[in-house]
Design a protein around this motif. Structure first.
Motif, PDB file in Angstrom:
ATOM      1  N   GLN A 193      42.514  43.649  31.786  1.00  0.00           N
ATOM      2  CA  GLN A 193      41.060  43.686  31.871  1.00  0.00           C
ATOM      3  C   GLN A 193      40.513  44.799  30.970  1.00  0.00           C
ATOM      4  O   GLN A 193      40.193  45.894  31.434  1.00  0.00           O
ATOM      5  CB  GLN A 193      40.634  43.912  33.327  1.00  0.00           C
ATOM      6  CG  GLN A 193      41.111  42.802  34.257  1.00  0.00           C
ATOM      7  CD  GLN A 193      40.942  43.148  35.716  1.00  0.00           C
ATOM      8  OE1 GLN A 193      40.077  42.626  36.398  1.00  0.00           O
ATOM      9  NE2 GLN A 193      41.774  44.049  36.208  1.00  0.00           N
ATOM     10  N   TYR A 195      37.716  45.202  29.660  1.00  0.00           N
ATOM     11  CA  TYR A 195      36.350  45.641  29.925  1.00  0.00           C
ATOM     12  C   TYR A 195      36.283  46.839  30.877  1.00  0.00           C
ATOM     13  O   TYR A 195      35.278  47.545  30.943  1.00  0.00           O
ATOM     14  CB  TYR A 195      35.518  44.468  30.477  1.00  0.00           C
ATOM     15  CG  TYR A 195      35.750  44.129  31.925  1.00  0.00           C
ATOM     16  CD1 TYR A 195      34.903  44.601  32.921  1.00  0.00           C
ATOM     17  CD2 TYR A 195      36.809  43.305  32.305  1.00  0.00           C
ATOM     18  CE1 TYR A 195      35.102  44.279  34.251  1.00  0.00           C
ATOM     19  CE2 TYR A 195      37.014  42.971  33.628  1.00  0.00           C
ATOM     20  CZ  TYR A 195      36.164  43.454  34.597  1.00  0.00           C
ATOM     21  OH  TYR A 195      36.369  43.130  35.918  1.00  0.00           O
ATOM     22  N   ASP A 393      34.327  37.590  26.867  1.00  0.00           N
ATOM     23  CA  ASP A 393      35.667  38.017  27.283  1.00  0.00           C
ATOM     24  C   ASP A 393      36.114  37.261  28.533  1.00  0.00           C
ATOM     25  O   ASP A 393      35.382  37.188  29.531  1.00  0.00           O
ATOM     26  CB  ASP A 393      35.660  39.521  27.561  1.00  0.00           C
ATOM     27  CG  ASP A 393      37.010  40.039  27.997  1.00  0.00           C
ATOM     28  OD1 ASP A 393      37.918  40.093  27.161  1.00  0.00           O
ATOM     29  OD2 ASP A 393      37.151  40.362  29.196  1.00  0.00           O
ATOM     30  N   ALA A 396      36.639  39.418  31.847  1.00  0.00           N
ATOM     31  CA  ALA A 396      35.380  40.004  32.303  1.00  0.00           C
ATOM     32  C   ALA A 396      34.507  38.958  32.985  1.00  0.00           C
ATOM     33  O   ALA A 396      33.826  39.249  33.978  1.00  0.00           O
ATOM     34  CB  ALA A 396      34.632  40.629  31.129  1.00  0.00           C
ATOM     35  N   SER A 404      32.376  43.566  36.595  1.00  0.00           N
ATOM     36  CA  SER A 404      32.428  42.290  35.892  1.00  0.00           C
ATOM     37  C   SER A 404      31.029  41.679  35.792  1.00  0.00           C
ATOM     38  O   SER A 404      30.604  41.224  34.727  1.00  0.00           O
ATOM     39  CB  SER A 404      33.372  41.320  36.614  1.00  0.00           C
ATOM     40  OG  SER A 404      33.165  39.988  36.205  1.00  0.00           O
ATOM     41  N   ARG A 407      28.922  43.504  33.351  1.00  0.00           N
ATOM     42  CA  ARG A 407      29.285  43.130  31.988  1.00  0.00           C
ATOM     43  C   ARG A 407      28.648  41.789  31.610  1.00  0.00           C
ATOM     44  O   ARG A 407      28.153  41.619  30.487  1.00  0.00           O
ATOM     45  CB  ARG A 407      30.808  43.067  31.857  1.00  0.00           C
ATOM     46  CG  ARG A 407      31.331  42.436  30.572  1.00  0.00           C
ATOM     47  CD  ARG A 407      30.974  43.248  29.319  1.00  0.00           C
ATOM     48  NE  ARG A 407      31.537  42.596  28.151  1.00  0.00           N
ATOM     49  CZ  ARG A 407      32.746  42.878  27.651  1.00  0.00           C
ATOM     50  NH1 ARG A 407      33.523  43.794  28.241  1.00  0.00           N
ATOM     51  NH2 ARG A 407      33.187  42.247  26.583  1.00  0.00           N
ATOM     52  N   ASP A 411      26.180  41.063  28.508  1.00  0.00           N
ATOM     53  CA  ASP A 411      26.463  40.032  27.503  1.00  0.00           C
ATOM     54  C   ASP A 411      25.287  39.064  27.361  1.00  0.00           C
ATOM     55  O   ASP A 411      24.935  38.651  26.241  1.00  0.00           O
ATOM     56  CB  ASP A 411      27.721  39.261  27.874  1.00  0.00           C
ATOM     57  CG  ASP A 411      28.994  40.064  27.672  1.00  0.00           C
ATOM     58  OD1 ASP A 411      28.937  41.123  27.016  1.00  0.00           O
ATOM     59  OD2 ASP A 411      30.056  39.624  28.184  1.00  0.00           O
TER      60      ASP A 411
END
Length: 417
Positions: A193, A195, A393, A396, A404, A407, A411
């Motif tokens: 992971q 991220y 990703d 993620a 998560s 993130r 994004d």
């Protein structure tokens, strides 16, 4: 009718026959119940019709019954009767399906629940024993130590002083509570992971089953999620005490609160959730101005399948994108995957995907399947033609943790906000 277990049928008939002359009202009622039991048995036998698949379905129902009624007295005879088969055949199929005989499986379920209660409550051992189906506290202690390796009291105190925690697939929650894991999971195809930024934390490849390598890092406490069976991670109990998280599905907030409860960091869990809610509110306001009614979809692509993620109630992405952020679902999601975590798309189904924006991620476990991007069907998709396809990703986005989800919001805002 076909009766695959005629001896069991005859035992029920004989019991019914022995009590045919009863006159007492309660005995008459009990005989009516015996008759209903016989009728149910014969009808189940008829439905099975000698089918192995039918028998396995009935055994699976009994497995689910154990998971739901573990706190009640349960016998093998009772479970076998549910499937209308002999005790011997039932035990054989049960072990094929679960890897354990019924009594051992029941004990495993009870001990798992006891571990959760030991961590999440301050209840007395006697009360916990009663709550999970053991009437005798001493027998509970013996079975617990036999299964876990330590007594219930030792297990309860083990996490209170633990600083070396291994929580494969759950590192997101530890970091949200400012706890650095002693190891992080990695997968030979998925990787790790990235991220989370755990560059200094050693890896443990969950696909190897190398418990010797794991023991060298001396974890003092191991936390597992509901997917531990897939990687045989229950064998981690040979190394240190293990806690199996209660399954909370999409509600990652409950999982984070559970982590906070068992690790003494309730305040940090509450703060992480509060910050996330603020992030959602801000992002939703921005997206309402920029995206308006544009539709958004998420695809998970591999050489084996193309998965479309579902609506606002289930899955890694739907509750956040469609629920929290208020993004619009394309028609295909509403039609085929509204209440699903994900569905597999045929090429014909993919051709019907008319999302304005498309987030894609590649699952490397079976091969990425990037050759899909060169096909005529792909090139004709609305989002592809308008150049609104965004690769994200894999680990993620295929996760439920608060970091998560943060993130994912970042994004989305990067390309849509």
């Amino acid at each position: 009718m076909t009766c695959g277990s005629f001896s069991s049928c005859m035992l029920l008939v004989e019991t019914l026959y022995r009590h045919q002359a009863e006159q007492d009202e309660l005995e008459l009622l009990e005989n009516q119940i015996r008759f209903q039991t016989l009728l149910l048995f014969v009808l189940k036998q008829y439905r099975l019709g000698g089918s192995e698949n039918g028998l396995r379905q009935e055994v699976q129902r009994s497995v689910d019954y154990v998971k739901e009624h573990y706190d009640q007295p349960i016998t093998i005879e009772q479970l076998a009767a549910m499937t209308a088969t002999s005790r011997w055949r039932y035990t054989q199929v049960f072990k094929e399906m679960t890897g354990q005989i019924p009594i051992d499986f029941l004990n495993t379920v009870r001990i798992d629940k006891a571990q959760q209660l030991l961590m999440m409550t301050r209840d007395k051992l006697y009360d916990i024993a009663q709550a999970v189906g053991y009437s005798n506290e001493y027998y509970f202690n013996r079975k617990f130590k036999q299964t876990v390796g330590v007594t219930p009291g030792q297990y309860r105190s083990s996490y209170e002083s633990s600083t070396r925690i291994f929580a494969p697939f759950l590192e997101d929650y530890l970091l949200a509570l400012d706890i650095m894991p002693v190891l992080q999971f990695t997968h030979k195809r998925w990787g790790r992971q990235e991220y989370l930024g755990l560059r200094e934390v050693p890896d443990f490849d969950v696909t190897t089953g190398d418990w010797t390598a794991l023991s060298r890092h001396k974890p003092e406490f191991i936390i597992l999620d509901d997917g531990y069976h897939r990687w045989n991670l229950d064998k981690c109990s040979r190394i240190s005490p293990v806690f199996k998280m209660p399954y909370s599905g999409e509600d990652w907030r409950i999982t984070l609160q559970t982590f906070g409860s068992i690790l003494g960091r309730k305040d940090k869990a509450a703060l992480a959730i509060e910050k996330h809610e603020s992030k959602i509110a801000e992002a939703r306001e921005r997206l309402a101005r920029t995206v308006r009614n544009d539709t958004v979809a998420v695809l998970r692509i591999s050489s084996r399948a193309v998965y479309l993620y579902g609506g606002s109630s289930r899955g890694y992405t739907g509750p956040l994108l469609y629920g929290n952020l208020g993004l619009a679902q394309p028609d295909l999601v509403r039609e085929l995957a509204r209440d699903e975590r994900r569905i597999s798309l045929t090429m014909e189904g993919l051709a019907r995907l008319d999302a304005d924006h498309l987030f894609i991620t590649f699952d490397k476990e079976d091969g990425e399947g990037r050759d899909l991007l060169d096909t005529p069907i792909w090139k004709e998709l609305k989002a592809v033609r308008s150049k609104r396809v965004y690769e994200v990703d894999f680990l993620a986005w295929m996760n439920y943790g608060v970091l998560s989800h943060n993130r994912k919001i970042d994004d989305v805002l990067k390309v849509l906000g």
